[in-house]
Scaffold this motif. Structure first.
Motif, PDB file in Angstrom:
ATOM      1  N   THR A 165     -13.582   4.920  -6.074  1.00  0.00           N
ATOM      2  CA  THR A 165     -14.739   5.087  -5.192  1.00  0.00           C
ATOM      3  C   THR A 165     -15.186   6.543  -5.182  1.00  0.00           C
ATOM      4  O   THR A 165     -16.382   6.832  -5.061  1.00  0.00           O
ATOM      5  CB  THR A 165     -14.427   4.621  -3.762  1.00  0.00           C
ATOM      6  OG1 THR A 165     -13.280   5.327  -3.268  1.00  0.00           O
ATOM      7  CG2 THR A 165     -14.142   3.142  -3.720  1.00  0.00           C
ATOM      8  N   PHE A 174     -26.826   2.222  -5.288  1.00  0.00           N
ATOM      9  CA  PHE A 174     -25.541   1.551  -5.496  1.00  0.00           C
ATOM     10  C   PHE A 174     -24.946   2.069  -6.810  1.00  0.00           C
ATOM     11  O   PHE A 174     -25.436   1.758  -7.897  1.00  0.00           O
ATOM     12  CB  PHE A 174     -25.746   0.036  -5.566  1.00  0.00           C
ATOM     13  CG  PHE A 174     -24.513  -0.768  -5.298  1.00  0.00           C
ATOM     14  CD1 PHE A 174     -24.331  -1.382  -4.070  1.00  0.00           C
ATOM     15  CD2 PHE A 174     -23.520  -0.907  -6.258  1.00  0.00           C
ATOM     16  CE1 PHE A 174     -23.194  -2.149  -3.806  1.00  0.00           C
ATOM     17  CE2 PHE A 174     -22.390  -1.660  -6.017  1.00  0.00           C
ATOM     18  CZ  PHE A 174     -22.224  -2.287  -4.780  1.00  0.00           C
ATOM     19  N   THR A 186     -18.190   2.068   0.699  1.00  0.00           N
ATOM     20  CA  THR A 186     -17.484   2.142  -0.583  1.00  0.00           C
ATOM     21  C   THR A 186     -16.588   0.914  -0.726  1.00  0.00           C
ATOM     22  O   THR A 186     -16.340   0.195   0.243  1.00  0.00           O
ATOM     23  CB  THR A 186     -16.628   3.420  -0.698  1.00  0.00           C
ATOM     24  OG1 THR A 186     -15.661   3.439   0.358  1.00  0.00           O
ATOM     25  CG2 THR A 186     -17.485   4.673  -0.626  1.00  0.00           C
ATOM     26  N   LEU A 208     -21.779   2.705  -9.570  1.00  0.00           N
ATOM     27  CA  LEU A 208     -20.574   2.068 -10.097  1.00  0.00           C
ATOM     28  C   LEU A 208     -19.643   3.115 -10.686  1.00  0.00           C
ATOM     29  O   LEU A 208     -20.055   4.194 -11.106  1.00  0.00           O
ATOM     30  CB  LEU A 208     -20.925   1.055 -11.185  1.00  0.00           C
ATOM     31  CG  LEU A 208     -21.822  -0.116 -10.803  1.00  0.00           C
ATOM     32  CD1 LEU A 208     -21.996  -1.043 -12.005  1.00  0.00           C
ATOM     33  CD2 LEU A 208     -21.256  -0.888  -9.621  1.00  0.00           C
ATOM     34  N   MET A 252     -22.157   2.631  -1.965  1.00  0.00           N
ATOM     35  CA  MET A 252     -23.444   2.042  -1.567  1.00  0.00           C
ATOM     36  C   MET A 252     -24.028   2.869  -0.431  1.00  0.00           C
ATOM     37  O   MET A 252     -23.407   3.023   0.622  1.00  0.00           O
ATOM     38  CB  MET A 252     -23.216   0.598  -1.125  1.00  0.00           C
ATOM     39  CG  MET A 252     -24.433  -0.165  -0.658  1.00  0.00           C
ATOM     40  SD  MET A 252     -23.909  -1.833  -0.105  1.00  0.00           S
ATOM     41  CE  MET A 252     -25.475  -2.604   0.226  1.00  0.00           C
ATOM     42  N   VAL A 304     -25.224   0.455 -15.512  1.00  0.00           N
ATOM     43  CA  VAL A 304     -25.774  -0.460 -14.503  1.00  0.00           C
ATOM     44  C   VAL A 304     -26.850  -1.311 -15.144  1.00  0.00           C
ATOM     45  O   VAL A 304     -27.721  -0.810 -15.862  1.00  0.00           O
ATOM     46  CB  VAL A 304     -26.348   0.317 -13.304  1.00  0.00           C
ATOM     47  CG1 VAL A 304     -27.240  -0.574 -12.445  1.00  0.00           C
ATOM     48  CG2 VAL A 304     -25.229   0.890 -12.454  1.00  0.00           C
ATOM     49  N   PHE A 360     -21.342  -7.467  -7.354  1.00  0.00           N
ATOM     50  CA  PHE A 360     -21.944  -6.829  -6.187  1.00  0.00           C
ATOM     51  C   PHE A 360     -23.388  -7.274  -5.986  1.00  0.00           C
ATOM     52  O   PHE A 360     -24.343  -6.501  -6.148  1.00  0.00           O
ATOM     53  CB  PHE A 360     -21.864  -5.303  -6.312  1.00  0.00           C
ATOM     54  CG  PHE A 360     -20.489  -4.791  -6.657  1.00  0.00           C
ATOM     55  CD1 PHE A 360     -19.401  -5.105  -5.864  1.00  0.00           C
ATOM     56  CD2 PHE A 360     -20.290  -4.010  -7.783  1.00  0.00           C
ATOM     57  CE1 PHE A 360     -18.127  -4.637  -6.193  1.00  0.00           C
ATOM     58  CE2 PHE A 360     -19.040  -3.546  -8.116  1.00  0.00           C
ATOM     59  CZ  PHE A 360     -17.951  -3.854  -7.335  1.00  0.00           C
ATOM     60  N   ALA A 398     -17.371   6.870  -8.064  1.00  0.00           N
ATOM     61  CA  ALA A 398     -18.681   6.269  -7.791  1.00  0.00           C
ATOM     62  C   ALA A 398     -19.551   7.218  -6.970  1.00  0.00           C
ATOM     63  O   ALA A 398     -20.756   7.359  -7.219  1.00  0.00           O
ATOM     64  CB  ALA A 398     -18.502   4.936  -7.080  1.00  0.00           C
ATOM     65  N   HIS A 449     -25.406  -6.093 -10.172  1.00  0.00           N
ATOM     66  CA  HIS A 449     -25.469  -4.802 -10.849  1.00  0.00           C
ATOM     67  C   HIS A 449     -24.919  -4.778 -12.265  1.00  0.00           C
ATOM     68  O   HIS A 449     -25.030  -3.747 -12.942  1.00  0.00           O
ATOM     69  CB  HIS A 449     -24.745  -3.757  -9.999  1.00  0.00           C
ATOM     70  CG  HIS A 449     -25.446  -3.452  -8.721  1.00  0.00           C
ATOM     71  ND1 HIS A 449     -25.334  -4.270  -7.609  1.00  0.00           N
ATOM     72  CD2 HIS A 449     -26.300  -2.448  -8.373  1.00  0.00           C
ATOM     73  CE1 HIS A 449     -26.079  -3.775  -6.630  1.00  0.00           C
ATOM     74  NE2 HIS A 449     -26.674  -2.684  -7.065  1.00  0.00           N
ATOM     75  N   TYR A 471     -14.354  -1.914  -3.820  1.00  0.00           N
ATOM     76  CA  TYR A 471     -14.101  -2.338  -5.195  1.00  0.00           C
ATOM     77  C   TYR A 471     -13.955  -3.851  -5.261  1.00  0.00           C
ATOM     78  O   TYR A 471     -13.799  -4.535  -4.248  1.00  0.00           O
ATOM     79  CB  TYR A 471     -12.859  -1.657  -5.784  1.00  0.00           C
ATOM     80  CG  TYR A 471     -11.536  -2.111  -5.209  1.00  0.00           C
ATOM     81  CD1 TYR A 471     -10.883  -3.245  -5.712  1.00  0.00           C
ATOM     82  CD2 TYR A 471     -10.918  -1.410  -4.175  1.00  0.00           C
ATOM     83  CE1 TYR A 471      -9.667  -3.654  -5.200  1.00  0.00           C
ATOM     84  CE2 TYR A 471      -9.707  -1.810  -3.655  1.00  0.00           C
ATOM     85  CZ  TYR A 471      -9.080  -2.934  -4.170  1.00  0.00           C
ATOM     86  OH  TYR A 471      -7.876  -3.353  -3.651  1.00  0.00           O
ATOM     87  N   GLU A 485     -13.811  -2.873 -10.700  1.00  0.00           N
ATOM     88  CA  GLU A 485     -15.028  -2.079 -10.642  1.00  0.00           C
ATOM     89  C   GLU A 485     -15.191  -1.518  -9.227  1.00  0.00           C
ATOM     90  O   GLU A 485     -15.098  -2.254  -8.235  1.00  0.00           O
ATOM     91  CB  GLU A 485     -16.233  -2.947 -11.013  1.00  0.00           C
ATOM     92  CG  GLU A 485     -17.496  -2.198 -11.313  1.00  0.00           C
ATOM     93  CD  GLU A 485     -17.469  -1.512 -12.676  1.00  0.00           C
ATOM     94  OE1 GLU A 485     -18.420  -0.766 -12.969  1.00  0.00           O
ATOM     95  OE2 GLU A 485     -16.513  -1.713 -13.441  1.00  0.00           O
ATOM     96  N   PHE A 533     -17.363   0.928  -6.295  1.00  0.00           N
ATOM     97  CA  PHE A 533     -18.763   1.192  -5.957  1.00  0.00           C
ATOM     98  C   PHE A 533     -18.885   2.134  -4.775  1.00  0.00           C
ATOM     99  O   PHE A 533     -17.946   2.311  -3.982  1.00  0.00           O
ATOM    100  CB  PHE A 533     -19.507  -0.114  -5.660  1.00  0.00           C
ATOM    101  CG  PHE A 533     -19.154  -0.745  -4.328  1.00  0.00           C
ATOM    102  CD1 PHE A 533     -19.819  -0.389  -3.159  1.00  0.00           C
ATOM    103  CD2 PHE A 533     -18.170  -1.724  -4.243  1.00  0.00           C
ATOM    104  CE1 PHE A 533     -19.506  -0.979  -1.934  1.00  0.00           C
ATOM    105  CE2 PHE A 533     -17.851  -2.318  -3.035  1.00  0.00           C
ATOM    106  CZ  PHE A 533     -18.514  -1.949  -1.875  1.00  0.00           C
TER     107      PHE A 533
END
Length: 769
Positions: free
Chosen positions: A297, A290, A214, A292, A232, A57, A111, A300, A97, A216, A228, A230
């Motif tokens: 997900t 947050f 969640t 990655l 959150m 990150v 993001f 993440a 990020h 991508y 990618e 994520f």
């Protein structure tokens, strides 16, 4: 009375010792010398935000939305925003990020999050009219950038934004000065660096509950197929949410049964901006974690729970800064003044940002084949800017980050195994090869590790990967190079640069083969390593483009770069690029005196603006005479005086370059930091030695800028550099000793360093000829 006096004396001694230890502990906080704002102006292309060493990150502010193209053509203004941030800007669009550090091309900016209040805006607006969107004005007076910490006041909303990070989690803390029931957190999945209208392939957001999101994002940019994921997490529940999809898709299916734009838990589309609304009290902090993942997900979420299980922002910040302090202490240095301490440790900081971690906490990662792989017994890394970093960054890692560098080499070998082209990486990031720049310099990195005994992997398999890469005839003029001994300019542009860099890489392969007793490979590639001779034109005295019929091209200007057979350099600079054989290169030009005169002119002549006007990455700030420090092909040039019998000229030049190209200011880098290469040059040169030819065990001596420095080696030993009588004017080395014995050559070896000991440069004001 005596006992009481003794007691008080003991207490006084204890207090004194405690104060001294506390003072020493405070002195050992090297993060105080790290100023991430250095290089954020002009051409440095670094970002000021939060990251940990080699972190996945990079949470940092983005200051504009400059598009990659306008009216179907490349927009040159975008070049300033390779890191998303330009110091001269007066607005912030939000905090994303992922960022590159110091590159000359770009991607990422994933993001973007922006806190706002009042009327909801779901577009960023413009720098001239920030009131038309969600962006905010800001002042550098209310901005702080430190190791793993960034803070700024968003003037438009009276919100204080603070950022920190773990390896895989960005941690936001937003303090709202005023109470409101119209506090918004915007999640912009359209935002990006080097952005354009169809860069997003798809985005997806899923509202798991009122504090967890969640999703991508898949993009098609510098990395052609990049995805990618994520997770959150909010510190408090939002009371409503929604989104806008900025594309007008022809097919919409049967989702019209729902109001999908408001409080609907699935959002999908190519261009999504979402918002989450809160009611906040005056002074209340809303926090966001947050995470990655390159995998899923679920990955993440695992990263989030493993690395940032609580909501203590200050603890995450302190832990991140402790990681930085540990890494910075790999070299404990004392320089002449505060400014030079800042330059040195900010260079250390920039050198330890890339390459970046690219795997989940369980070791899973997305490979070049877009399948999910497991990193076994190594950390998988990405962000390999190898045309830059093979020169000094990876050699630096072989000294003070050997475990990481070995893992990076293994990451390159995994790339080879997953490559459809059966090639090692050229410039790779996020499970993609982007093919930027020339050569196949992963060969140099792997060879340097093998030659220096830092290869805890199958070295013969690694050599096979290097050879296969070097025999790939379809790659960038390589077939012509193999057949002709040079790349013809009429068949493949930048032909001289390619020929010279291929020849160096081939020499690296030969050295690996020699160490591994692969004599057939050694013979083949030592012959190829001499191909530099095939582009030397004795009539002009320069490396010069040749045509497929064997003749040198008639149109030729040694000061010009564009369309002259070179890339990021001209004939004047590139004619010095034979790192594997400097003595033979000098002999080509006649004698040492003639070569020395050429080197002198490199630093003293005036290069008119017209000769670098067509290269967007170089300005007058990055040039000394015709020496282009802002581009890498010249980074070894000042050390070549050691082969002319005039080492004092190297000493004089390198100290001059340190002063002119590095300073503790926003515009303190003379060119792109290039994922740490510019900073690694600074570190080596400040220590007094430099790897002119990675793949050899030799480091060439210069003039140290440190008063003393202790390198903490991973093998438990220390290597100390001392420079008695060091000063701004005492730049000339009078004598050198290693462990008390005179150093009679102009070099030391890798073994000398790794065995531990003390290297002493005795300094003076006059050259010792």
């Amino acid at each position: 009375m005596g006992a009481r006096f003794a007691f008080h004396l003991t207490m006084l001694t204890a207090v004194t010792l405690f104060a001294r230890e506390s003072s020493q502990a405070q002195e050992k906080d090297l993060t105080r010398y790290v100023k991430p704002i250095i290089g954020t102006a002009k051409m440095g292309h670094v970002y000021p935000g939060a990251t940990v060493p080699f972190g996945m990150v990079q949470l940092s502010p983005d200051t504009d939305t400059i598009p990659y193209e306008m009216n179907g053509k490349y927009n040159p203004d975008v070049y300033k925003y390779c890191a998303g941030y330009q110091y001269s800007d007066k607005t912030i669009c939000g905090f994303s990020h992922t960022h590159f550090s110091g590159t000359g091309h770009s991607d990422l900016g994933d993001f973007l999050i922006m806190p706002t209040t009042g009327q909801l805006h779901l577009n960023p607006g413009t720098a001239d009219h920030p009131e038309t969107g969600y962006r905010s004005t800001f002042s550098h007076d209310n901005e702080t950038a430190a190791a793993d910490y960034y803070k700024v006041k968003l003037d438009k909303y009276n919100i204080t934004a603070e950022l920190t990070a773990t390896n895989r989690v960005g941690f936001h803390q937003y303090t709202f000065a005023e109470a409101t029931d119209q506090a918004h957190i915007i999640l912009d999945l359209m935002a990006g660096i080097y952005n354009y209208s169809n860069k997003n392939v798809w985005t997806f957001v899923r509202v798991e509950n009122d504090t967890l999101i969640t999703g991508y994002r898949q993009t098609n940019g510098w990395a052609r197929t990049r995805i990618e994921y994520f997770a959150m997490s909010f510190s408090k529940p939002f009371y409503q949410y929604g989104h806008q999809n900025q594309t007008n898709d022809v097919y919409r299916g049967f989702w019209r049964k729902f109001d999908t734009n408001h409080n609907f838990p699935e959002m999908a589309g190519r261009q999504i901006r979402a918002y989450f609304d809160f009611k906040v009290a005056a002074g209340e902090k809303v926090k966001i974690k947050f995470a990655l993942s390159p995998v899923s997900t679920e990955g993440a979420l695992k990263n989030l729970r493993a690395e940032a299980p609580g909501w203590d922002f200050e603890k995450v910040k302190a832990d991140g800064q402790a990681l930085w302090n540990k890494e910075l202490h790999k070299i404990d240095a004392q320089l002449l003044n505060e400014d030079e301490m800042v330059n040195f440790y900010t260079a250390m900081y920039h050198a330890f940002i890339s390459p970046t971690t690219y795997m989940d906490v369980d070791g899973s990662y997305r490979g070049l084949d877009q399948n999910i792989h497991q990193a076994k017994n190594f950390t998988n890394y990405t962000t390999f800017s190898l045309w830059d970093t093979y020169r000094a960054l990876h050699p630096l890692f072989n000294i003070i980050q050997p475990k990481r560098n070995a893992d990076m080499a293994q990451s390159m070998l995994a790339h080879f195994d997953q490559s459809a082209q059966h090639m090692l990486p050229v410039w790779s990031h996020y499970a993609n090869e982007n093919w930027c720049m020339i050569g196949y310099h992963s060969v140099s990195v792997i060879a340097d590790a093998v030659i220096k005994g830092n290869a805890p992997f199958d070295a013969n398999k690694a050599l096979d990967a290097c050879v296969t890469t070097a025999r790939h005839r379809n790659y960038d003029g390589l077939g012509y190079y193999i057949d002709n001994g040079y790349v013809p300019e009429d068949k493949s542009g930048a032909s001289v640069s390619k020929t010279l860099e291929y020849a160096y890489d081939d020499w690296c392969i030969a050295q690996m083969a020699k160490k591994l007793n692969r004599n057939d490979i050694y013979t083949e590639f030592m012959k190829r390593a001499e191909n530099y001779k095939n582009v030397y034109d004795p009539a002009s005295g320069y490396m010069r483009p040749r045509l497929s019929d064997g003749s040198f091209r008639k149109e030729f200007d040694p000061l010009k770069t564009d369309n002259q057979g070179f890339i990021e350099g001209n004939a004047w600079n590139y004619s010095l690029y034979v790192p594997q054989a400097p003595a033979a290169m000098i002999a080509l030009r006649g004698d040492k005196k003639a070569f020395s005169r050429h080197l002198d002119s490199l630093f003293t002549m005036h290069l008119p603006d017209e000769f670098f006007a067509e290269t967007e990455d170089i300005t007058r700030d990055g040039i000394i005479g015709n020496y282009v420090h802002g581009n890498e092909p010249s980074h070894h040039a000042a050390y070549l005086y050691n082969w002319t019998g005039e080492p004092w000229k190297t000493q004089e030049r390198v100290r001059m370059i340190l002063k002119k190209m590095y300073k503790p200011a926003a515009d303190g880098l003379g060119g792109n930091d290039d994922c740490g290469q510019m900073s690694a040059w600074y570190i080596f040169t400040s220590l007094g030695f430099y790897p002119v030819c990675p793949g050899s065990t030799e480091y060439i001596l210069g003039s140290p800028a440190v008063k003393n420095a202790v390198l903490e080696l991973e093998n438990g030993k220390t290597f100390t550099v001392e420079a008695p009588n060091q000063s701004e004017t005492n730049v000339y080395v009078q004598k050198v000793t290693l462990n008390g014995k005179p150093v009679l050559s102009n070099s030391i070896t890798h073994e000398d360093i790794m065995n531990g000991g003390k290297l002493v440069f005795y300094m003076g004001a006059k050259p010792k000829k």
